[in-house]
Write a protein that holds these residues in place. Structure first.
Motif, PDB file in Angstrom:
ATOM      1  N   GLU A  58       0.963  -0.985   0.073  1.00 26.45           N
ATOM      2  CA  GLU A  58      -0.067   0.187  -0.091  1.00 26.45           C
ATOM      3  C   GLU A  58       0.522   1.246   0.321  1.00 26.45           C
ATOM      4  O   GLU A  58       1.864   1.227   0.698  1.00 26.45           O
ATOM      5  CB  GLU A  58      -0.719   0.367   1.332  1.00 26.45           C
ATOM      6  CG  GLU A  58      -1.888  -1.057   1.317  1.00 26.45           C
ATOM      7  CD  GLU A  58      -2.921  -0.639   2.509  1.00 26.45           C
ATOM      8  OE1 GLU A  58      -3.845  -0.024   2.435  1.00 26.45           O
ATOM      9  OE2 GLU A  58      -2.915  -1.433   3.585  1.00 26.45           O
ATOM     10  N   ARG A  59       0.214   1.552  -0.158  1.00 27.09           N
ATOM     11  CA  ARG A  59       1.307   3.301  -0.618  1.00 27.09           C
ATOM     12  C   ARG A  59       0.443   4.012   0.521  1.00 27.09           C
ATOM     13  O   ARG A  59      -1.262   4.783  -0.520  1.00 27.09           O
ATOM     14  CB  ARG A  59       1.192   4.095  -1.987  1.00 27.09           C
ATOM     15  CG  ARG A  59       2.734   3.612  -3.594  1.00 27.09           C
ATOM     16  CD  ARG A  59       2.029   3.775  -4.348  1.00 27.09           C
ATOM     17  NE  ARG A  59       2.461   3.573  -5.190  1.00 27.09           N
ATOM     18  CZ  ARG A  59       2.903   3.567  -6.949  1.00 27.09           C
ATOM     19  NH1 ARG A  59       1.499   4.460  -6.972  1.00 27.09           N
ATOM     20  NH2 ARG A  59       3.653   2.754  -7.530  1.00 27.09           N
ATOM     21  N   MET A  60       0.915   5.329   1.348  1.00 26.27           N
ATOM     22  CA  MET A  60       0.086   5.642   2.512  1.00 26.27           C
ATOM     23  C   MET A  60       1.105   6.863   2.586  1.00 26.27           C
ATOM     24  O   MET A  60       2.343   6.707   2.739  1.00 26.27           O
ATOM     25  CB  MET A  60       0.032   4.654   3.519  1.00 26.27           C
ATOM     26  CG  MET A  60      -0.865   3.689   3.125  1.00 26.27           C
ATOM     27  SD  MET A  60      -1.781   2.575   4.635  1.00 26.27           S
ATOM     28  CE  MET A  60       0.610   1.549   4.612  1.00 26.27           C
ATOM     29  N   TRP A  61       1.099   7.856   2.976  1.00 27.09           N
ATOM     30  CA  TRP A  61       1.723   9.255   3.952  1.00 27.09           C
ATOM     31  C   TRP A  61       1.551   8.933   4.967  1.00 27.09           C
ATOM     32  O   TRP A  61       1.593   8.197   5.993  1.00 27.09           O
ATOM     33  CB  TRP A  61       0.226  10.122   3.382  1.00 27.09           C
ATOM     34  CG  TRP A  61      -0.298  10.669   1.869  1.00 27.09           C
ATOM     35  CD1 TRP A  61      -1.038  10.987   1.739  1.00 27.09           C
ATOM     36  CD2 TRP A  61       0.883  11.229   0.636  1.00 27.09           C
ATOM     37  NE1 TRP A  61      -1.748  10.801   0.337  1.00 27.09           N
ATOM     38  CE2 TRP A  61      -0.199  11.089   0.231  1.00 27.09           C
ATOM     39  CE3 TRP A  61       1.425  11.749   1.416  1.00 27.09           C
ATOM     40  CZ2 TRP A  61       0.381  12.356  -0.676  1.00 27.09           C
ATOM     41  CZ3 TRP A  61       2.077  12.839   0.117  1.00 27.09           C
ATOM     42  CH2 TRP A  61       1.499  13.106  -1.131  1.00 27.09           C
ATOM     43  N   VAL A  62       3.330   9.704   5.357  1.00 27.56           N
ATOM     44  CA  VAL A  62       4.062   9.447   6.623  1.00 27.56           C
ATOM     45  C   VAL A  62       3.907  11.163   7.031  1.00 27.56           C
ATOM     46  O   VAL A  62       4.887  11.694   5.934  1.00 27.56           O
ATOM     47  CB  VAL A  62       4.777   9.079   6.751  1.00 27.56           C
ATOM     48  CG1 VAL A  62       5.924   8.985   8.283  1.00 27.56           C
ATOM     49  CG2 VAL A  62       4.559   6.851   6.052  1.00 27.56           C
ATOM     50  N   ILE A  63       3.288  11.903   8.204  1.00 24.90           N
ATOM     51  CA  ILE A  63       4.351  12.988   8.365  1.00 24.90           C
ATOM     52  C   ILE A  63       5.173  12.793   9.140  1.00 24.90           C
ATOM     53  O   ILE A  63       5.981  11.801  10.548  1.00 24.90           O
ATOM     54  CB  ILE A  63       3.303  13.654   9.761  1.00 24.90           C
ATOM     55  CG1 ILE A  63       1.568  13.162   9.128  1.00 24.90           C
ATOM     56  CG2 ILE A  63       3.846  15.596  10.214  1.00 24.90           C
ATOM     57  CD1 ILE A  63       0.716  13.873  10.016  1.00 24.90           C
ATOM     58  N   VAL A  64       6.560  14.102   8.315  1.00 20.19           N
ATOM     59  CA  VAL A  64       7.583  13.853   9.092  1.00 20.19           C
ATOM     60  C   VAL A  64       7.574  14.404  10.490  1.00 20.19           C
ATOM     61  O   VAL A  64       7.593  15.582  11.033  1.00 20.19           O
ATOM     62  CB  VAL A  64       8.859  14.196   8.151  1.00 20.19           C
ATOM     63  CG1 VAL A  64      10.037  14.432   8.400  1.00 20.19           C
ATOM     64  CG2 VAL A  64       8.630  13.721   6.939  1.00 20.19           C
ATOM     65  N   GLU A  65       7.827  13.803  10.904  1.00 22.05           N
ATOM     66  CA  GLU A  65       7.977  14.495  12.609  1.00 22.05           C
ATOM     67  C   GLU A  65      10.187  14.947  13.037  1.00 22.05           C
ATOM     68  O   GLU A  65      10.103  15.427  14.411  1.00 22.05           O
ATOM     69  CB  GLU A  65       7.859  13.226  13.854  1.00 22.05           C
ATOM     70  CG  GLU A  65       6.669  13.430  13.638  1.00 22.05           C
ATOM     71  CD  GLU A  65       5.531  14.410  14.233  1.00 22.05           C
ATOM     72  OE1 GLU A  65       5.681  15.038  15.263  1.00 22.05           O
ATOM     73  OE2 GLU A  65       4.459  14.813  13.576  1.00 22.05           O
ATOM     74  N   ASP A  66      10.821  14.160  12.206  1.00 22.39           N
ATOM     75  CA  ASP A  66      11.782  14.255  13.139  1.00 22.39           C
ATOM     76  C   ASP A  66      12.781  14.203  11.579  1.00 22.39           C
ATOM     77  O   ASP A  66      12.854  12.684  11.079  1.00 22.39           O
ATOM     78  CB  ASP A  66      12.784  13.421  13.759  1.00 22.39           C
ATOM     79  CG  ASP A  66      14.095  13.790  14.696  1.00 22.39           C
ATOM     80  OD1 ASP A  66      14.414  14.937  14.494  1.00 22.39           O
ATOM     81  OD2 ASP A  66      14.545  12.849  15.652  1.00 22.39           O
ATOM     82  N   VAL A  67      14.047  14.165  11.424  1.00 22.68           N
ATOM     83  CA  VAL A  67      14.652  14.052  10.495  1.00 22.68           C
ATOM     84  C   VAL A  67      16.675  14.001  11.458  1.00 22.68           C
ATOM     85  O   VAL A  67      17.427  14.762  11.944  1.00 22.68           O
ATOM     86  CB  VAL A  67      15.559  15.263   9.506  1.00 22.68           C
ATOM     87  CG1 VAL A  67      16.105  15.124   8.244  1.00 22.68           C
ATOM     88  CG2 VAL A  67      13.610  15.843   8.547  1.00 22.68           C
ATOM     89  N   ARG A  68      17.078  13.350  10.739  1.00 27.55           N
ATOM     90  CA  ARG A  68      18.822  12.710  11.656  1.00 27.55           C
ATOM     91  C   ARG A  68      19.577  12.092  10.397  1.00 27.55           C
ATOM     92  O   ARG A  68      19.890  11.303  10.107  1.00 27.55           O
ATOM     93  CB  ARG A  68      18.116  11.173  12.131  1.00 27.55           C
ATOM     94  CG  ARG A  68      17.756  12.279  13.643  1.00 27.55           C
ATOM     95  CD  ARG A  68      17.168  11.132  14.510  1.00 27.55           C
ATOM     96  NE  ARG A  68      16.236  11.481  15.744  1.00 27.55           N
ATOM     97  CZ  ARG A  68      15.939  10.553  16.390  1.00 27.55           C
ATOM     98  NH1 ARG A  68      16.246   9.254  16.693  1.00 27.55           N
ATOM     99  NH2 ARG A  68      15.564  10.663  17.617  1.00 27.55           N
ATOM    100  N   GLY A  69      19.825  13.553   9.071  1.00 27.52           N
ATOM    101  CA  GLY A  69      20.361  13.205   8.442  1.00 27.52           C
ATOM    102  C   GLY A  69      19.370  12.223   7.493  1.00 27.52           C
ATOM    103  O   GLY A  69      18.364  12.546   6.703  1.00 27.52           O
ATOM    104  N   ASP A  70      20.318  11.046   6.630  1.00 25.50           N
ATOM    105  CA  ASP A  70      19.362  10.251   5.762  1.00 25.50           C
ATOM    106  C   ASP A  70      18.294   9.594   6.099  1.00 25.50           C
ATOM    107  O   ASP A  70      16.969   9.466   5.709  1.00 25.50           O
ATOM    108  CB  ASP A  70      20.181   9.411   4.999  1.00 25.50           C
ATOM    109  CG  ASP A  70      19.393   8.766   3.594  1.00 25.50           C
ATOM    110  OD1 ASP A  70      18.364   9.621   3.281  1.00 25.50           O
ATOM    111  OD2 ASP A  70      19.361   7.755   4.242  1.00 25.50           O
ATOM    112  N   GLU A  71      18.170   9.646   7.537  1.00 21.97           N
ATOM    113  CA  GLU A  71      17.278   8.810   8.067  1.00 21.97           C
ATOM    114  C   GLU A  71      15.964   9.505   8.808  1.00 21.97           C
ATOM    115  O   GLU A  71      16.565  10.651   9.442  1.00 21.97           O
ATOM    116  CB  GLU A  71      16.994   8.066   9.637  1.00 21.97           C
ATOM    117  CG  GLU A  71      15.927   7.419  10.048  1.00 21.97           C
ATOM    118  CD  GLU A  71      16.808   6.641  11.692  1.00 21.97           C
ATOM    119  OE1 GLU A  71      16.467   5.642  12.004  1.00 21.97           O
ATOM    120  OE2 GLU A  71      17.800   7.323  12.462  1.00 21.97           O
ATOM    121  N   LEU A  72      14.866   9.472   8.527  1.00 19.59           N
ATOM    122  CA  LEU A  72      14.185  10.372   8.695  1.00 19.59           C
ATOM    123  C   LEU A  72      12.606   9.057   9.656  1.00 19.59           C
ATOM    124  O   LEU A  72      13.019   8.256   9.286  1.00 19.59           O
ATOM    125  CB  LEU A  72      13.115  10.556   7.550  1.00 19.59           C
ATOM    126  CG  LEU A  72      14.139  12.210   7.172  1.00 19.59           C
ATOM    127  CD1 LEU A  72      14.664  11.234   5.935  1.00 19.59           C
ATOM    128  CD2 LEU A  72      12.883  12.648   6.571  1.00 19.59           C
TER     129      LEU A  72
END
Length: 122
Positions: A58-72
């Motif tokens: 399934e293609r689903m939306w995610v709200i970005v809460e934190d960014v750590r370089g290449d890891e989100l």
């Protein structure tokens, strides 16, 4: 002997799909993917490793809460349609920038244009 629990999903790497179908499967460009920040919505493809009733992915939306370089890190903003998954809206999702297939900007006016101008462009 303890066994590891079966993961409830795996995230698809969309780059091979985009390479094999360049005229029908589009991904955000590198400038856009690099600009993703807290508050943006990103679409990811979740694959289910278990037997499913309706959808293997399934293609689903995610709200970005934190960014750590290449890891989100974000939270799932959809209710999965697959009845067999235990994945729920609000679940934490850890992903890499290369997993992103679409972006909805929290502040569209601040979104990058994505245009990269080089000497060869003229």
């Amino acid at each position: 002997m303890t066994t590891e629990p079966t993961p409830i999903y795996e995230l698809t790497d969309p780059r091979p799909i985009a390479e094999s179908a360049p005229y029908t499967f589009f991904l955000p460009n590198a400038v856009e993917i690099t600009a993703v920040a807290k508050g943006d919505l990103v679409k990811l493809t979740f694959e289910y490793p278990h037997e499913t009733e309706k959808w293997a992915a399934e293609r689903m939306w995610v709200i970005v809460e934190d960014v750590r370089g290449d890891e989100l890190i974000g939270v799932l903003d959809n209710h999965p349609s697959e009845p067999t998954t235990t994945l729920k809206a609000g679940a934490e999702v850890r992903f890499a920038r290369h997993n992103i297939i679409s972006i909805e900007w929290a502040s569209p006016e601040k979104a990058p244009s994505g245009l990269i101008v080089t000497d060869e462009s003229f």
